[in-house]
Scaffold this motif. Structure first.
Motif, PDB file in Angstrom:
ATOM      1  N   LYS A  98      43.690  36.437  45.212  1.00  0.00           N
ATOM      2  CA  LYS A  98      42.467  36.260  45.989  1.00  0.00           C
ATOM      3  C   LYS A  98      42.632  35.053  46.913  1.00  0.00           C
ATOM      4  O   LYS A  98      42.980  33.971  46.471  1.00  0.00           O
ATOM      5  N   TYR A 178      39.504  45.356  44.902  1.00  0.00           N
ATOM      6  CA  TYR A 178      38.623  44.624  44.006  1.00  0.00           C
ATOM      7  C   TYR A 178      39.028  43.157  43.974  1.00  0.00           C
ATOM      8  O   TYR A 178      40.210  42.842  43.821  1.00  0.00           O
ATOM      9  N   GLU A 179      38.056  42.280  44.132  1.00  0.00           N
ATOM     10  CA  GLU A 179      38.298  40.840  44.043  1.00  0.00           C
ATOM     11  C   GLU A 179      37.703  40.354  42.727  1.00  0.00           C
ATOM     12  O   GLU A 179      36.486  40.434  42.520  1.00  0.00           O
ATOM     13  N   THR A 181      36.841  37.609  39.778  1.00  0.00           N
ATOM     14  CA  THR A 181      36.598  36.200  39.450  1.00  0.00           C
ATOM     15  C   THR A 181      35.891  36.132  38.095  1.00  0.00           C
ATOM     16  O   THR A 181      35.368  37.130  37.594  1.00  0.00           O
ATOM     17  N   THR A 246      32.463  36.880  42.622  1.00  0.00           N
ATOM     18  CA  THR A 246      32.179  38.298  42.918  1.00  0.00           C
ATOM     19  C   THR A 246      31.655  39.002  41.664  1.00  0.00           C
ATOM     20  O   THR A 246      31.737  38.469  40.557  1.00  0.00           O
ATOM     21  N   ASN A 247      31.136  40.221  41.859  1.00  0.00           N
ATOM     22  CA  ASN A 247      30.679  41.006  40.698  1.00  0.00           C
ATOM     23  C   ASN A 247      31.543  42.247  40.498  1.00  0.00           C
ATOM     24  O   ASN A 247      31.113  43.231  39.898  1.00  0.00           O
ATOM     25  N   ASP A 248      32.788  42.217  40.994  1.00  0.00           N
ATOM     26  CA  ASP A 248      33.632  43.411  40.927  1.00  0.00           C
ATOM     27  C   ASP A 248      34.031  43.781  39.498  1.00  0.00           C
ATOM     28  O   ASP A 248      34.208  44.969  39.189  1.00  0.00           O
TER      29      ASP A 248
END
Length: 281
Positions: A98, A178-179, A181, A246-248
């Motif tokens: 990322k 997709y990122e 975290t 993020t919410n990925d």
């Protein structure tokens, strides 16, 4: 019931690869580990090993050592994806970093390969403090690092592996980036405080400059390529714009990402942070 597939896991003994391989096996998939010590062997430095490792594989999880940002990575990824197409592979999942602009060149190669793909961009791993280069200073009880003002949304390697496995086994993740975290950001001193609390040990943290850190690394006679990469990661990745959460993970897995405190409490139980004895590897 997911159809049984043949999946090559590159770096299958590494931080995410070992977790991905283990999870796929539990789900009844056929897994081949991509490693120099396996049979057939796989070596990023030896293109003659690539066809043998890819033979008969349906899908591939690609991790590149030491990092997709290094100058030789794009050439290797290009050659490997070309061989994957030739070998009849249907899909690849690429682990990327990322905020790493250099890594995005490799991502584009995969996206334009003609294969189905998913790109998984991960923030810095929690496991860097228990399975990687920050372990020794923690065991020594004194961590000295630059850029302590930077907030990092550390992500857990188990969460990364779960997203990768979902991407490998479900076509709904095709052609997605997709990122990943964790659920909050921490500075290096925050991390040391968390680990100190979890272990019950006093671990000191000292903020230093990048120049001082380079001197320390040079004293360990680290290879130039490693020094380049560490400098790149500190200068290019540890920046304010890359601290966005993020919410990925929740989007893909339907659950919250692992918090650093949860990771630290689990790591303590393995003995990895005991200064002497079990768990230091």
């Amino acid at each position: 019931m997911t159809k049984k597939q043949n999946i090559l896991v590159l770096g299958g003994k590494g931080k995410t690869g070992s977790r991905v391989a283990g999870s796929l096996l539990k789900k009844g998939q056929s897994v081949r580990i991509g490693s120099r010590s396996e049979e057939p062997s796989f070596d990023w430095e030896d293109q003659t090993t690539w066809a043998g490792a890819l033979e008969g594989m349906d899908k591939v999880y690609i991790t590149f050592q030491p990092d997709l940002a290094v100058p030789r990575a794009s050439e290797a990824i290009e050659g490997f994806t070309r061989q994957a197409v030739k070998s009849g592979v249907q899909k690849v999942v690429l682990l990327s970093g990322k905020g790493e602009k250099e890594a995005e060149k490799c991502e584009r190669i995969v996206m334009n390969s003609g294969l189905d793909w998913t790109v998984v961009r991960a923030s810095w791993f929690n496991q860097n403090f228990s399975e990687s280069f920050f372990l020794d200073p923690i065991l020594a009880g004194h961590v000295a690092l630059p850029k302590n003002d930077t907030l990092v949304p550390y992500v857990d390697a188990n969460d990364i592996a779960d997203v990768v496995v979902a991407a490998l086994l479900n076509d709904k993740h095709n052609n997605e980036i997709y990122e990943l975290t964790g659920p909050r950001t921490l500075t290096f001193s925050d991390v040391v405080r968390e680990i100190s609390a979890a272990t019950g040990r006093e671990i000191q943290f000292t903020p230093i400059s990048m120049e001082e850190y380079n001197v320390i690394m040079q004293e360990f006679n680290l290879p130039d390529g490693y020094l380049w990469l560490i400098n790149y990661l500190f200068e290019e990745v540890l920046v304010e714009s890359n601290s966005v959460i993020t919410n990925d993970i929740e989007k893909v897995l339907g659950r919250k990402p692992t918090d650093f405190t949860e990771y630290a409490n689990a790591a303590v139980k393995t003995g990895v942070w005991n200064p002497v004895g079990v768990g230091h590897y």
